[in-house]
Scaffold this active site. Sequence first.
Site, PDB file in Angstrom:
ATOM      1  N   ALA A   1      -6.160  -2.354  -2.561  1.00 48.65           N
ATOM      2  CA  ALA A   1      -6.282  -1.694  -1.263  1.00 48.65           C
ATOM      3  C   ALA A   1      -6.020  -2.689  -0.134  1.00 48.65           C
ATOM      4  O   ALA A   1      -5.385  -2.345   0.870  1.00 48.65           O
ATOM      5  CB  ALA A   1      -7.666  -1.067  -1.115  1.00 48.65           C
ATOM      6  N   ASP A   2      -6.506  -3.914  -0.290  1.00 45.86           N
ATOM      7  CA  ASP A   2      -6.229  -4.949   0.705  1.00 45.86           C
ATOM      8  C   ASP A   2      -4.728  -5.153   0.867  1.00 45.86           C
ATOM      9  O   ASP A   2      -4.213  -5.224   1.990  1.00 45.86           O
ATOM     10  CB  ASP A   2      -6.865  -6.277   0.276  1.00 45.86           C
ATOM     11  CG  ASP A   2      -8.272  -6.460   0.815  1.00 45.86           C
ATOM     12  OD1 ASP A   2      -8.599  -5.868   1.850  1.00 45.86           O
ATOM     13  OD2 ASP A   2      -9.029  -7.216   0.205  1.00 45.86           O
ATOM     14  N   TYR A   3      -4.038  -5.305  -0.258  1.00 41.13           N
ATOM     15  CA  TYR A   3      -2.590  -5.565  -0.189  1.00 41.13           C
ATOM     16  C   TYR A   3      -1.859  -4.395   0.453  1.00 41.13           C
ATOM     17  O   TYR A   3      -1.017  -4.582   1.349  1.00 41.13           O
ATOM     18  CB  TYR A   3      -2.026  -5.838  -1.579  1.00 41.13           C
ATOM     19  CG  TYR A   3      -0.547  -6.160  -1.540  1.00 41.13           C
ATOM     20  CD1 TYR A   3      -0.115  -7.463  -1.326  1.00 41.13           C
ATOM     21  CD2 TYR A   3       0.416  -5.164  -1.653  1.00 41.13           C
ATOM     22  CE1 TYR A   3       1.239  -7.764  -1.244  1.00 41.13           C
ATOM     23  CE2 TYR A   3       1.759  -5.451  -1.570  1.00 41.13           C
ATOM     24  CZ  TYR A   3       2.169  -6.754  -1.370  1.00 41.13           C
ATOM     25  OH  TYR A   3       3.510  -7.042  -1.274  1.00 41.13           O
TER      26      TYR A   3
END
Length: 419
Positions: free
Chosen positions: A169-171
Amino acid sequence: MSVLPYGDIRILDLSQLEQGPLGTQVLADFGADVIKVERPYIGEIGRRMHPVEPSGYSSFWAANNRNKRSVSLDLKAPGGRAVFTGLVKTADVVASNFRPGVLERLGFGYDRLKELNRRIILALASGYGQTGPYRDRRGQDLAAQALGGVMALTGDADGPPRPVGTYAADYLAAMHFAQAIMAALAARARTGDGQVLDVSLLNAAVAVHLQEGSAYLNNRVPVPRPRPHLAHSRNTALYGAYETLDGKAIAIIGDLFIDQPWQRVCRALDIGDGIAQDPRFAELPALAKHSDAAAEILQAAFGRLTRQEAEERLSKEDVLWAPVQEYAEVFADPQVLHNGMVVDVELEGLGARRLVGQPVRLLGTPAEPTRLPPPRVGQHNEEILADLGYSAKDIQALKDSGAVGDENDRRARGEGDCW
């Protein structure tokens, strides 16, 4: 040397960890002057991500912060706020993934930024968005995967939901962050005005399964987790991964692109004609209903072959496959290396280090992922302040007051680097 697409853009990067820093790094790789605004001596919290070398250098942190300059400011001190005010007047974008309301408390909400610079773009990344019922919750990758449906799709059907094995999700949110900044810059080129953009981990987690989500919204059929060996519940046993005799694994994509897929795979793996023509498996609709039994047959067949033997046999039948590669294989893979996905940087005092490269390729104006190495905390203080018109005496006064860090002076005295 090519003219980089964002070579005339300046970004003040207040963000931390991955979602914000990776998004700004994308533009930095394509030429943007990204100034990382950090706390004196400490830097952003991502610098402490393990593994941390004895010098204090973190490869996790460096992965998201190449091609940036670092200035260390205390934004709660008058002198630090004055420096930041001067930087805002020269900037195109202020990027932050502070929780909603933090910038306002520091005195640099959008209304204030717009007073300083009508064209400024305020790029905000967060866990859940700048408005709404979850606005004030702390956001994090795993929470977004859980809340946004990614975990519900991941793992085996008979087991619990599982997260993706990296900060997915961060990426994804970082890529959305970069995309949103690019779109806002394009809009400003037409209107002359800046704006606020809002990117969240939650939206990224929901968007990654947009196909399954759209099917559910219209047909109300939930997507279950796949059975063992299968990669996706809507596919068959011919779309998944299997272990081979040598303890390795291979992924096959056998139910797409070819006719008679089950028969081709059976021929490749020396599975007899009786099973190849079994009506439970011979056609894809039936195979989908009997994927557990088919997967057991395929696993037994792959278990008699080394991965290389399986690859050769599948290739002869034109069945798409891919080795399931461990890290040592990934970063020695000839196509990965050809694509520039491993880059070398030289760090003063530390020597050579390697980073994952820039995945986007522009043939006319290619990225320069090694233009600047990841910076030490405050490495560019004197350079950036001098560009703003501060004299050496002024700079020293700011250091003496604690508004600006004196990391470079400490390093010159042999007191160590601030990584």
